[in-house]
Design a protein around this motif. Structure first.
Motif, PDB file in Angstrom:
ATOM      1  N   LEU A  73       0.361  42.991  47.880  1.00  0.00           N
ATOM      2  CA  LEU A  73       0.207  43.489  46.512  1.00  0.00           C
ATOM      3  C   LEU A  73       0.720  44.919  46.393  1.00  0.00           C
ATOM      4  N   ALA A  76       4.471  45.059  46.294  1.00  0.00           N
ATOM      5  CA  ALA A  76       4.974  44.661  44.978  1.00  0.00           C
ATOM      6  C   ALA A  76       4.737  45.770  43.951  1.00  0.00           C
ATOM      7  N   LYS A  81      10.991  46.458  39.562  1.00  0.00           N
ATOM      8  CA  LYS A  81      11.047  45.105  39.013  1.00  0.00           C
ATOM      9  C   LYS A  81      12.420  44.479  39.251  1.00  0.00           C
ATOM     10  N   LEU A 114       5.008  44.799  40.012  1.00  0.00           N
ATOM     11  CA  LEU A 114       3.634  44.422  39.719  1.00  0.00           C
ATOM     12  C   LEU A 114       2.962  45.582  38.986  1.00  0.00           C
ATOM     13  N   LYS A 118      -2.404  44.519  36.755  1.00  0.00           N
ATOM     14  CA  LYS A 118      -2.357  43.258  37.505  1.00  0.00           C
ATOM     15  C   LYS A 118      -2.611  43.501  38.990  1.00  0.00           C
ATOM     16  N   PHE A 119      -2.149  44.644  39.502  1.00  0.00           N
ATOM     17  CA  PHE A 119      -2.434  45.022  40.882  1.00  0.00           C
ATOM     18  C   PHE A 119      -3.937  45.165  41.074  1.00  0.00           C
ATOM     19  N   SER A 122      -5.739  41.640  40.668  1.00  0.00           N
ATOM     20  CA  SER A 122      -5.529  40.772  41.830  1.00  0.00           C
ATOM     21  C   SER A 122      -6.260  41.300  43.054  1.00  0.00           C
TER      22      SER A 122
END
Length: 187
Positions: A73, A76, A81, A114, A118-119, A122
């Motif tokens: 994670l 990312a 991107k 990411l 969202k990081f 997750s």
């Protein structure tokens, strides 16, 4: 299969589930601006997980799996991107590249693969799942934990070295510290 009748138990459960889903999403949306508090909560949950692993003297494979997932994670999160190496290869064909190479070229801001929310989301879910797994004996596999720690450290060093080389080669920095200020002067 046909849609369920409105008076069936399945429809009632589905309606209740979607209601809870909307409430959950509303709380997530409200938490978005509170970055420090969100990460502090995740940090506390992670410390509880580590304390559980330390005191129970087991579930090392769960901790290792969580470490690998969090590393993935994080990579990312600090990666762009759009990969500049791929864009540069494609750019050679049409004469353009993804990142500016000269001062007069257009500035394009760093866009993460990411996003931060969202990081966080997750990572929090992963730590929570790891914590829950540490209470079930089926996940307590016998392993020699120092080997896992050394292997994770080697993996971390190699992947971060590669990522840092990529950042240097394509001249991007995934972190910003404060707002850029320009010196005021006459034109």
């Amino acid at each position: 299969m046909d849609a369920p009748e409105p008076d069936t138990p399945f429809a009632a459960v589905s309606a209740q589930t979607s209601r809870f889903g909307r409430m959950y999403q509303a709380y997530l949306d409200k938490s978005t601006p509170f970055t420090t508090y969100r990460w502090a909560g995740t940090g506390v949950l992670f410390l509880l997980f580590m304390l559980r692993i330390f005191l129970a003297q087991g579930w090392y494979i769960v901790a290792y799996s969580l470490g690998i997932y969090l590393l993935n994670l994080f990579l990312a999160f600090i990666s762009p991107k759009f990969d500049p190496s791929l864009e540069q290869d494609e750019g050679m064909e049409d004469g353009t590249s993804g990142l500016p190479t000269k001062e007069e070229e257009e500035f394009r801001p760093f866009v993460r693969r990411l996003p931060e929310f969202k990081f966080w989301y997750s990572a929090t879910k992963a730590v929570a799942v790891g914590f829950v797994c540490s209470w079930f004996e089926i996940f307590n596999l016998p392993v020699f934990w120092p080997v896992l720690v050394v292997y994770w450290l080697i993996l971390f060093c190699l992947t971060m070295r590669r990522q840092i080389q990529h950042m240097i080669k394509y001249r991007y920095v995934p972190f910003t510290v404060g707002k850029k200020r320009f010196a005021g002067g006459s034109k």
